[in-house]
Design an enzyme around this catalytic site. Structure first.
Site, PDB file in Angstrom:
ATOM      1  N   ALA A  54       0.887  -1.174   0.000  1.00  0.00           N
ATOM      2  CA  ALA A  54       0.000   0.000   0.000  1.00  0.00           C
ATOM      3  C   ALA A  54       0.916   1.213   0.000  1.00  0.00           C
ATOM      4  O   ALA A  54       1.108   1.862   1.013  1.00  0.00           O
ATOM      5  CB  ALA A  54      -0.931  -0.021   1.206  1.00  0.00           C
ATOM      6  N   ALA A  55       1.485   1.539  -1.162  1.00  0.00           N
ATOM      7  CA  ALA A  55       2.728   2.293  -1.222  1.00  0.00           C
ATOM      8  C   ALA A  55       2.574   3.815  -1.183  1.00  0.00           C
ATOM      9  O   ALA A  55       3.474   4.502  -0.706  1.00  0.00           O
ATOM     10  CB  ALA A  55       3.508   1.899  -2.481  1.00  0.00           C
TER      11      ALA A  55
ATOM     12  N   GLY B 214       6.857   7.638   0.683  1.00  0.00           N
ATOM     13  CA  GLY B 214       7.973   7.900   1.586  1.00  0.00           C
ATOM     14  C   GLY B 214       8.649   6.630   2.059  1.00  0.00           C
ATOM     15  O   GLY B 214       9.888   6.535   2.072  1.00  0.00           O
ATOM     16  N   LYS B 215       7.851   5.644   2.463  1.00  0.00           N
ATOM     17  CA  LYS B 215       8.439   4.376   2.905  1.00  0.00           C
ATOM     18  C   LYS B 215       9.036   3.618   1.722  1.00  0.00           C
ATOM     19  O   LYS B 215      10.086   2.978   1.849  1.00  0.00           O
ATOM     20  CB  LYS B 215       7.392   3.525   3.614  1.00  0.00           C
ATOM     21  CG  LYS B 215       6.850   4.130   4.892  1.00  0.00           C
ATOM     22  CD  LYS B 215       5.835   3.199   5.543  1.00  0.00           C
ATOM     23  CE  LYS B 215       5.138   3.878   6.699  1.00  0.00           C
ATOM     24  NZ  LYS B 215       4.249   4.996   6.237  1.00  0.00           N
TER      25      LYS B 215
ATOM     26  N   ASP C  28       1.827  -1.140   5.193  1.00  0.00           N
ATOM     27  CA  ASP C  28       1.384   0.001   5.997  1.00  0.00           C
ATOM     28  C   ASP C  28      -0.061   0.230   5.577  1.00  0.00           C
ATOM     29  O   ASP C  28      -0.328   0.943   4.612  1.00  0.00           O
ATOM     30  CB  ASP C  28       2.272   1.217   5.726  1.00  0.00           C
ATOM     31  CG  ASP C  28       1.807   2.449   6.483  1.00  0.00           C
ATOM     32  OD1 ASP C  28       0.993   2.304   7.415  1.00  0.00           O
ATOM     33  OD2 ASP C  28       2.239   3.554   6.126  1.00  0.00           O
TER      34      ASP C  28
ATOM     35  N   CYS D 216      -1.385   3.690  11.049  1.00  0.00           N
ATOM     36  CA  CYS D 216      -1.278   4.945  11.794  1.00  0.00           C
ATOM     37  C   CYS D 216      -2.530   5.118  12.647  1.00  0.00           C
ATOM     38  O   CYS D 216      -3.079   6.215  12.756  1.00  0.00           O
ATOM     39  CB  CYS D 216      -1.055   6.124  10.861  1.00  0.00           C
ATOM     40  SG  CYS D 216      -2.317   6.366   9.612  1.00  0.00           S
TER      41      CYS D 216
END
Length: 312
Positions: free
Chosen positions: A115-116, A120-121, A184, A238
């Site tokens: 889930a890009a 940033g990751k 994420d 998050c």
């Protein structure tokens, strides 16, 4: 200043020890310090970046190389600095970076970011891989997909292949392919809450939490299926709500016996609590205590992380 939603305050009451609660509560009432990392794919000379940032005076974050923070008042100056514009540095929460530190991607591996967007990751994974190997980045929402593509180009990522696809399908299409998988997961975004802006929680409700958990469960199963035997899977959100965190993992761990939680590599002294082994009178997998719930503070956002290993 308006209060947080009562149902969310109930979650905080149940999760946060009394000695930590004042610091957590204060985090919702003031702008946070800004954290950034120097991007080695664009700026191999970190000292030159710091020199170019003058008169800003970043403070190093102990335990990790190339990560710094500045007071909240410096956010605008950093955001519009040429070093940020050209990708030499990237503004990113330290808990978000911790997901990649926990993944430990290596040059030459095959890695999936399920889930890009916004990337940033993904870019930090590519930097950890020195742009060597293959990085598959998946995003189902068209607008977010093109934002991801633009960000990765700006940040100098060359080893990524991007897919405009529902991540829940990936495990079925390429089972057992990847050495490491980062999920994420899309969530109810509780880390974005601030009492300075009531619209930050306008979308939120217990119903939203339940809907997020259902999506997260589908994506987590896909991530587990796409992982090679012996591989590492990082699950993160998050969100603070256990329904999106431990409860999603507990359901997966009770379905299959080829995955188990591992201790998280933890280079930074983040304010965090161990994962729960029970919630709302529901027992949870005992090894979920190895997960970590990063607490919101004056310089950190809320985040949940768990590292899983697949039986070899």
């Amino acid at each position: 200043m308006p209060p947080l939603p009562p149902a969310f305050s109930d979650v905080l009451d149940a999760l946060i020890p009394s000695d930590l609660r004042p610091r957590v509560d204060a985090s919702y009432t003031a702008p946070k310090a800004v954290v950034f990392r120097i991007n080695p794919l664009r700026a191999p000379d970190a000292a030159a970046v710091l020199t170019a940032l003058a008169p800003l005076r970043p403070e190093p974050v102990a335990g990790v190389e190339g990560v710094f923070r500045l007071p909240a008042d410096d956010r605008d100056a950093l955001t519009h600095h040429p070093m940020a514009t050209d990708g030499s540095l990237y503004i990113q929460g330290v808990a978000s970076m911790a997901a990649v530190w926990a993944l430990q991607p290596q040059p030459g591996e095959e890695v999936l970011d399920l889930a890009a967007a916004p990337g940033g990751k993904t870019a930090l994974i590519a930097a950890s891989m020195a742009n060597q190997g293959r990085l598959a980045a998946v995003e189902p929402v068209r607008a977010r997909f093109f934002r991801l593509k633009a960000n990765l180009q700006r940040l100098g990522v060359r080893n990524a292949q991007l897919y405009l696809k529902d991540g829940a399908q990936v495990g079925r299409l390429v089972p057992g392919r990847f050495d490491r998988v980062l999920l994420d997961a899309p969530c109810s975004s509780e880390a974005q809450f601030t009492r300075l802006d009531p619209t930050s929680w306008a979308h939120w409700s217990p119903k939203k939490v339940r809907a997020s958990a259902a999506l997260q469960s589908r994506l987590l199963r896909s991530a587990a299926d796409a992982l090679k035997p012996g591989g590492v899977l990082i699950y993160g959100t998050c969100s603070l709500s256990p329904e999106e965190d431990e409860c999603v993992l507990d359901a997966l761990l009770r379905e299959r016996d080829d995955l188990w939680p591992e201790p998280l590599p933890w280079p930074v002294d983040l304010p965090a609590l161990p994962g729960l082994t029970a919630w709302r009178q529901q027992p949870l997998h005992p090894d979920l205590t190895l997960a970590r719930r990063v607490l919101p503070t004056e310089w950190t956002d809320a985040f949940f992380l768990c590292r899983l290993r697949k039986r070899g």
